[in-house]
Design a protein around this motif. Structure first.
Motif, PDB file in Angstrom:
ATOM      1  N   ARG A   1      12.322 -12.816  64.675  1.00  0.00           N
ATOM      2  CA  ARG A   1      13.343 -12.124  63.886  1.00  0.00           C
ATOM      3  C   ARG A   1      12.933 -10.660  63.830  1.00  0.00           C
ATOM      4  O   ARG A   1      11.826 -10.286  64.217  1.00  0.00           O
ATOM      5  N   ARG A   2      13.831  -9.833  63.346  1.00  0.00           N
ATOM      6  CA  ARG A   2      13.487  -8.417  63.220  1.00  0.00           C
ATOM      7  C   ARG A   2      12.453  -8.256  62.109  1.00  0.00           C
ATOM      8  O   ARG A   2      12.659  -8.709  60.977  1.00  0.00           O
ATOM      9  N   LEU A   3      11.350  -7.615  62.435  1.00  0.00           N
ATOM     10  CA  LEU A   3      10.310  -7.352  61.452  1.00  0.00           C
ATOM     11  C   LEU A   3      10.512  -5.966  60.848  1.00  0.00           C
ATOM     12  O   LEU A   3      10.862  -5.005  61.553  1.00  0.00           O
ATOM     13  N   THR A   4      10.283  -5.848  59.550  1.00  0.00           N
ATOM     14  CA  THR A   4      10.346  -4.540  58.922  1.00  0.00           C
ATOM     15  C   THR A   4       9.154  -3.693  59.374  1.00  0.00           C
ATOM     16  O   THR A   4       8.190  -4.191  59.969  1.00  0.00           O
ATOM     17  N   ARG A   5       9.215  -2.411  59.097  1.00  0.00           N
ATOM     18  CA  ARG A   5       8.109  -1.528  59.492  1.00  0.00           C
ATOM     19  C   ARG A   5       6.803  -1.978  58.853  1.00  0.00           C
ATOM     20  O   ARG A   5       5.753  -2.000  59.504  1.00  0.00           O
ATOM     21  N   SER A   6       6.849  -2.336  57.571  1.00  0.00           N
ATOM     22  CA  SER A   6       5.616  -2.765  56.892  1.00  0.00           C
ATOM     23  C   SER A   6       5.126  -4.096  57.443  1.00  0.00           C
ATOM     24  O   SER A   6       3.910  -4.320  57.562  1.00  0.00           O
ATOM     25  N   GLU A   7       6.046  -4.989  57.802  1.00  0.00           N
ATOM     26  CA  GLU A   7       5.629  -6.271  58.392  1.00  0.00           C
ATOM     27  C   GLU A   7       4.983  -6.058  59.752  1.00  0.00           C
ATOM     28  O   GLU A   7       3.966  -6.685  60.072  1.00  0.00           O
ATOM     29  N   ARG A   8       5.550  -5.177  60.568  1.00  0.00           N
ATOM     30  CA  ARG A   8       4.954  -4.905  61.868  1.00  0.00           C
ATOM     31  C   ARG A   8       3.547  -4.314  61.712  1.00  0.00           C
ATOM     32  O   ARG A   8       2.624  -4.656  62.458  1.00  0.00           O
ATOM     33  N   ALA A   9       3.389  -3.439  60.730  1.00  0.00           N
ATOM     34  CA  ALA A   9       2.073  -2.847  60.503  1.00  0.00           C
ATOM     35  C   ALA A   9       1.064  -3.904  60.071  1.00  0.00           C
ATOM     36  O   ALA A   9      -0.093  -3.911  60.519  1.00  0.00           O
ATOM     37  N   GLU A  10       1.496  -4.823  59.215  1.00  0.00           N
ATOM     38  CA  GLU A  10       0.599  -5.875  58.741  1.00  0.00           C
ATOM     39  C   GLU A  10       0.236  -6.835  59.866  1.00  0.00           C
ATOM     40  O   GLU A  10      -0.931  -7.222  60.021  1.00  0.00           O
ATOM     41  N   VAL A  11       1.231  -7.214  60.673  1.00  0.00           N
ATOM     42  CA  VAL A  11       0.963  -8.088  61.816  1.00  0.00           C
ATOM     43  C   VAL A  11       0.033  -7.399  62.801  1.00  0.00           C
ATOM     44  O   VAL A  11      -0.886  -8.017  63.356  1.00  0.00           O
ATOM     45  N   ALA A  12       0.251  -6.120  63.034  1.00  0.00           N
ATOM     46  CA  ALA A  12      -0.603  -5.374  63.971  1.00  0.00           C
ATOM     47  C   ALA A  12      -2.039  -5.338  63.471  1.00  0.00           C
ATOM     48  O   ALA A  12      -2.988  -5.522  64.263  1.00  0.00           O
ATOM     49  N   GLU A  13      -2.227  -5.109  62.187  1.00  0.00           N
ATOM     50  CA  GLU A  13      -3.589  -5.055  61.642  1.00  0.00           C
ATOM     51  C   GLU A  13      -4.300  -6.398  61.785  1.00  0.00           C
ATOM     52  O   GLU A  13      -5.451  -6.468  62.221  1.00  0.00           O
ATOM     53  N   GLU A  14      -3.612  -7.474  61.429  1.00  0.00           N
ATOM     54  CA  GLU A  14      -4.213  -8.804  61.562  1.00  0.00           C
ATOM     55  C   GLU A  14      -4.413  -9.155  63.026  1.00  0.00           C
ATOM     56  O   GLU A  14      -5.416  -9.781  63.401  1.00  0.00           O
ATOM     57  N   GLY A  15      -3.478  -8.753  63.888  1.00  0.00           N
ATOM     58  CA  GLY A  15      -3.616  -9.021  65.311  1.00  0.00           C
ATOM     59  C   GLY A  15      -4.811  -8.302  65.915  1.00  0.00           C
ATOM     60  O   GLY A  15      -5.499  -8.849  66.786  1.00  0.00           O
ATOM     61  N   ARG A  16      -5.059  -7.070  65.470  1.00  0.00           N
ATOM     62  CA  ARG A  16      -6.233  -6.344  65.967  1.00  0.00           C
ATOM     63  C   ARG A  16      -7.521  -7.052  65.547  1.00  0.00           C
ATOM     64  O   ARG A  16      -8.474  -7.148  66.328  1.00  0.00           O
ATOM     65  N   ALA A  17      -7.548  -7.542  64.318  1.00  0.00           N
ATOM     66  CA  ALA A  17      -8.731  -8.280  63.865  1.00  0.00           C
ATOM     67  C   ALA A  17      -8.922  -9.551  64.690  1.00  0.00           C
ATOM     68  O   ALA A  17     -10.052  -9.913  65.045  1.00  0.00           O
ATOM     69  N   LEU A  18      -7.827 -10.246  65.013  1.00  0.00           N
ATOM     70  CA  LEU A  18      -7.927 -11.444  65.846  1.00  0.00           C
ATOM     71  C   LEU A  18      -8.400 -11.081  67.257  1.00  0.00           C
ATOM     72  O   LEU A  18      -9.265 -11.770  67.820  1.00  0.00           O
ATOM     73  N   ALA A  19      -7.851 -10.017  67.831  1.00  0.00           N
ATOM     74  CA  ALA A  19      -8.266  -9.607  69.173  1.00  0.00           C
ATOM     75  C   ALA A  19      -9.749  -9.276  69.203  1.00  0.00           C
ATOM     76  O   ALA A  19     -10.465  -9.613  70.159  1.00  0.00           O
ATOM     77  N   SER A  20     -10.239  -8.635  68.148  1.00  0.00           N
ATOM     78  CA  SER A  20     -11.659  -8.322  68.068  1.00  0.00           C
ATOM     79  C   SER A  20     -12.493  -9.589  67.984  1.00  0.00           C
ATOM     80  O   SER A  20     -13.544  -9.707  68.637  1.00  0.00           O
TER      81      SER A  20
END
Length: 375
Positions: free
Chosen positions: A339-358
């Protein structure tokens, strides 16, 4: 967060209330400070037919989780990989497989027969079990294929696959041995009897007319998944005959209704957070029981995307619900919104995704790519 139920005056729990309760029980609202075996016990096991997936499931649930924290109890025989709930491979504690396996025997046999009824027609299952145990008596672990070939001459009409699956999943309590299931290890499934790996036989079936394991499963399920309906309990474990177990413990429980009118049972002191409790972005592995552990999965995933839950898609929870899928390749976590993610949701997903990638790259990278939802 409060342990009091937030309900409609008539005792109705809305979808958001059920969502927050499920997240709290699944350790997905706040990462927990628990040893890995304790977390696995609390969750009633993690689905683990994909050997590496439990690492992500535990990383998303436990604070400061490291892969060695799962490897050590697997090699130390505190955790095992075994066919159990729904005839799928689960990561469970040694104590739980010993206590629960006999209660699952009939379901496991029935599900294998449901797949191979024609091939196994005329096969005496007691004789097959005895033949399999005789092969394993030398103490050597075997693959399913090796075990099936060792008994195939006695039942040539059945074929090796049906014989093997019946032996390792239906007839003999077995575990998949390490190195399968260890961090970044590719290894075929080799099996040994539970008794030889853990040093004791599984608990015998309860006397007729009693079901202490069934009653314990009700309590354990509600602790990890409640509030829930009896149909949800059965969807999680695959067992028949549970209404009697539910009836036996009903006096200990509290009852609610969902918005469809279904009765939901729960432990009285289990967490039922305020529906307004913030839910952080969380990355789930394939086949995670936070989604699959219910007959009514609507508290976590929209009906439009329910089919993805059985295809092996990995989900991202956004505001507590499935809002995206994710994959990883060459150290990059790629997120595909549903679904369309809000700007704040995209930022939160990106932060958690970076932690997972690490985590997945041992700190060598933290690249995340988030796509655009399909119209």
């Amino acid at each position: 967060m409060t342990a009091e139920a937030v309900t409609h005056p008539k005792g109705v729990l809305d979808a958001r209330s059920l969502n927050r309760a499920a997240l709290a029980r699944q350790l997905l609202l706040d990462r927990a400070d628990l040893p890995v075996p304790d977390a696995v016990a609390h969750l009633g096991g993690l689905q683990a037919q994909e050997p590496q997936e439990p690492f992500v499931g535990l990383w998303s649930r436990l604070r400061d989780f490291t892969p060695g924290a799962l490897d050590a109890p697997l090699t130390g025989r505190r955790l095992v990989r075994t066919h159990l709930m729904r005839r799928t491979v689960h990561l469970v504690t040694a104590e739980d497989v010993l206590a629960w396996r006999s209660r699952h025997d009939a379901m496991l046999r029935g599900r294998v027969l449901g797949t191979y009824r024609r091939e196994l027609a005329g096969t005496d299952l007691d004789e097959l079990a005895a033949a399999g145990r005789a092969v394993l008596a030398d103490g050597e672990p075997r693959s399913m294929t090796e075990l099936a070939r060792a008994v195939a001459a006695r039942w040539p009409q059945a074929g090796p696959r049906p014989l093997g699956e019946m032996l390792v999943a239906g007839l003999i309590p077995m575990v998949q041995l390490p190195p399968r299931g260890l961090w970044r290890t590719r290894a075929g499934a080799r099996y040994a009897p539970v008794a030889s790996w853990l040093g004791r036989e599984v608990d015998p079936p309860a006397p007729p007319g009693t079901d202490p394991v069934g009653a314990a499963l009700v309590r354990r399920y509600l602790a990890a998944f409640g509030p829930a309906a009896s149909a949800d309990l059965r969807a999680w474990c695959g067992l028949a005959g549970l209404p009697a177990a539910v009836a036996a413990v009903r006096g200990e429980l509290v009852a609610f209704r969902d918005e469809r009118g279904r009765e939901l049972l729960d432990l009285p002191d289990a967490p039922r957070p305020d529906p307004g409790t913030p839910a952080p972005a969380r990355f789930l592995p394939a086949f995670d029981n936070a989604v699959l552990g219910y007959q009514d999965r609507g508290r976590v995933i929209d009906d439009a995307h329910r089919g993805l839950s059985v295809t092996g898609a990995r989900f991202v929870l956004v505001d507590g619900r499935v809002g995206a899928t994710w994959t990883v390749e060459d150290g990059t976590v790629a997120v595909t919104p549903l679904r369309r993610l809000t700007r704040s949701e995209r930022a939160e997903v990106a932060e958690e995704g970076r932690a997972l990638a690490s985590f997945l790259s041992d700190g060598a990278g933290d690249r995340v790519v988030i796509g655009t939802a399909s119209p």
